[in-house]
Design a protein around this motif. Structure first.
Motif: not given
Ligand code: ATP
Ligand code: MG
Length: 612
Positions: A132-134, A395-403, A441-443, A555-557
């Motif tokens: 689905y990513d592609k 930070a955003t893009g640091s891999g949190k969701s991926t993890l 999920l984030q979204e 979270a970022q906060r």
């Protein structure tokens, strides 16, 4: 293990062009036709019915010949009446069996389409996230609808018509020869150019049909993206640009259709021209033979009728071959989806994960998205004890969701392992694994339906009391009650009638309702005010005390994560620091830097300084 190859081929039919594709596409058509196996009786019935129709058709000129030669010329009214009755019987047989053929062929074809759609849908349901990513949703929709329809049209009557046409062709030639050999040879001479013309036509039309299907897929892709992004389009005033973009693909589709139409229009008048030349030959040579007494008038008329029967199966075969090209183009596209690899697969003999306590362990996990070059997670190791709340900050893009996506096995680690209660997640069944994990999920995606249905999505049998309890814990109960119809309020496909924070809380309630051992909240309170967030946190704590949940909070906060038992600070896919808020304040410059930037930015966490 995840396969490194990409599934990008499925974006459109690019991989199907080229000469090597012809044999390949024929093979895939045979694969599609194999779906007819489930409808053997219908297909056989349709073929037999069509053969009977053909036989009846071939008999007609014979009756006419008898009526003319033995009835009219011999002045025998009885013969005329008998032949008329015979013609009537033939007409009835043709009518009945034509109907039967149409019905059976259609039923078989609808069955094939049903099976293809069903197979596609269930395969799509199991495809990996990396697919689905592609993939473009519009292309996928086209494959499920229009491409399946193309295959259906061909599969339906293709086999019956092909069989009947061949029988008709050789039957006609046999009958012509039995009537008059010289005349037959003359007529066959005019057939040769027709065969050549049709051959050219069929060869040329195949790539045109492929192009049409691709253009249609592209059109649907643009349409789907525009519909999904309609708000963004308005916000940026890009209507004109989108109009033009859609116009371009729409024009492209029209152009490609016109090309195929032109190919048909260019060829068929010539086919009919040669067919008519055949008639001229029959009247000329046949007429002379009648005068010479070597042929009767009835035979001449019968002969002329058979001439039409000769061209008709040729045309049918031509159209079938063109239809085959068209079905082939679609078949390749459909099987591309059906053959897309399942990158996350259960190992043979996977066991059900027994109810877990919620211990989560990452052992030297590295991860790279399939088809990319760069590691997103580097050698990540940590252990979370049951009942702990762990926060991921970075930070955003640091891999949190991926993890966290590796825990329910949305993707597989490229290296190292993810273990839950000492079970490697790759050794257990996906269902038993995911059932024990609640993930927001984030979204956030809500479905068209009532609030209650949305919350109960993971447990449709939940009682209203349970749904309300979950909503209360997620701090959603109060606002849901204020909706026009409370829990029965219908919300749109994207939950558009709700605010971002409300949607997030519905999603949290949905995850809580399945009572997971491991709860993952990916930025799930980012749109919720800090007071409500604190209330959700308190409710989660109460739930955890009773049931020992392990909770992951992303979270970022800093204010969201500081109460966690353990905070993992992620930096570019590495765990840069880990500990409680207090130890990190003391020991981690990175944590202090993040905290400092947030205090400067908003000032809304002034109390944090006191806490430190
Ligand atoms: P955020 O705070 O913005 O949600 P994150 O820490 O959750 O960020 P990830 O979503 O895990 O970050 O992304 C980590 C990296 O992986 C990013 O560099 C991103 O570009 C990349 N990435 C994320 N999803 C995919 C994907 N499906 N395919 C390829 N690369 C991806
Ligand atoms: Mg994220």
């Amino acid at each position: 293990m995840s396969a490194p190859q990409s599934t990008a081929r499925t974006n459109d039919g690019r991989s199907t062009t080229g000469t090597g594709a012809r044999a390949g596409s024929l093979r895939t058509v045979l694969r599609a036709l194999a779906y007819l196996r489930g409808y053997k009786a219908d297909t056989a019935g349709a073929t037999i019915a069509l053969l009977i129709v053909s036989a009846a058709t071939l008999a007609t000129p014979q009756f006419i010949r008898i009526a003319i030669d033995d009835g009219i010329a011999a002045r025998q009214p009885r013969v005329i009446v008998l032949t008329v009755l015979g013609l009537l019987g033939v007409a009835i047989v043709r009518g009945v069996f034509s109907f039967l053929e149409g019905f059976l062929a259609e039923r078989a074809s609808q069955g094939v389409a049903y099976d293809l759609r069903d197979g596609l849908f269930s395969h799509i349901g199991h495809l990996s996230f990396s697919f689905y990513d592609k993939v473009q949703t519009g292309q996928l929709l086209t494959r499920l609808t229009n491409d399946v329809e193309q295959i259906r049209t061909f599969a339906g009557s293709g086999i019956a018509q092909l069989t009947a046409s061949i029988v008709m062709l050789f039957g006609t030639i046999g009958l012509l020869l039995s009537l008059n050999v010289t005349l037959t040879l003359a007529v066959l001479g005019t057939i040769v150019p027709i065969v050549i013309l049709l051959g050219y036509f069929v060869r040329g039309i195949a790539p045109m049909f492929r192009a049409v299907q691709q253009a249609l897929g592209k059109l649907n892709s643009v349409l789907q993206q525009d519909l999904a992004g309609v708000r963004t389009i308005r916000a940026y005033g890009r209507e004109a640009y989108e109009d033009q973009r859609y116009g371009t693909v729409n024009t492209d589709l029209l152009d490609r259709y016109i090309v195929t139409v032109r190919a048909v229009a260019n060829n068929f008048p010539f086919v009919f021209l040669f067919a008519n030349i055949g008639t001229l030959a029959v009247i000329w040579i046949g007429g002379l033979q009648v005068i010479g007494g070597r042929l009767s008038i009835g035979e001449l008329i019968a002969f002329n009728s058979y001439l039409a029967f000769l061209v008709q199966p040729l045309l049918t075969v031509g159209f079938l071959a063109a239809g085959l090209s068209r079905a082939a183009a679609s078949t390749v596209r459909v099987f591309e989806v059906l053959d897309a690899p399942l990158e996350v697969q259960e190992v043979p003999g996977a066991v059900a994960l027994p109810p877990v306590t919620g211990r989560v362990e990452f052992q030297n996990v590295c991860f790279r998205y399939p088809g990319t070059e760069r590691d997103v997670l580097h050698d990540v190791s940590f252990t979370i004890e049951p009942g702990q709340t762990v926060a991921l900050l970075g930070a955003t893009g640091s891999g949190k969701s991926t993890l966290v996506n590796l825990i329910p096995r949305f993707y597989d680690a490229t290296d190292g392992s993810v273990r839950i209660d000492d079970h490697d997640v790759r050794t257990v069944t996906l269902e038993s694994l995911r059932r024990q994990i609640g993930i927001v999920l984030q979204e956030v995606r809500l479905f068209a339906g009532t609030v209650r249905e949305n919350i109960a999505y993971g447990r449709p049998d939940a009682s209203l009391e349970e749904v309300e309890a979950a909503a209360r814990a997620a701090q959603a109960d109060a606002f849901i009650r204020e909706l026009s119809e409370g829990y029965d309020t219908v919300i749109g496909e994207c939950g558009v009638t709700l605010s971002g924070g409300q949607r997030q809380r519905i999603a949290i309630a949905r995850a809580l309702l399945v009572d997971p051992r491991i709860l993952i909240l990916d930025e799930s309170t980012s749109a919720v005010d800090t007071l409500t967030e604190a209330a959700i946190r308190a409710a989660l704590r109460r739930l955890r005390e009773r049931r020992m949940h392990t909770v992951f909070i992303i979270a970022q906060r800093v204010s969201t994560v500081r109460h966690a038992d353990r905070i993992l600070v992620l930096d570019n896919g590495r765990i840069a620091a880990s500990g409680t808020h207090e130890t990190l304040l003391r020991e981690s410059p990175l944590y202090n830097a993040i905290l400092g930037s947030q205090l400067e930015d908003t000032g809304d966490d002034a109390s944090l300084a006191a806490a430190g």
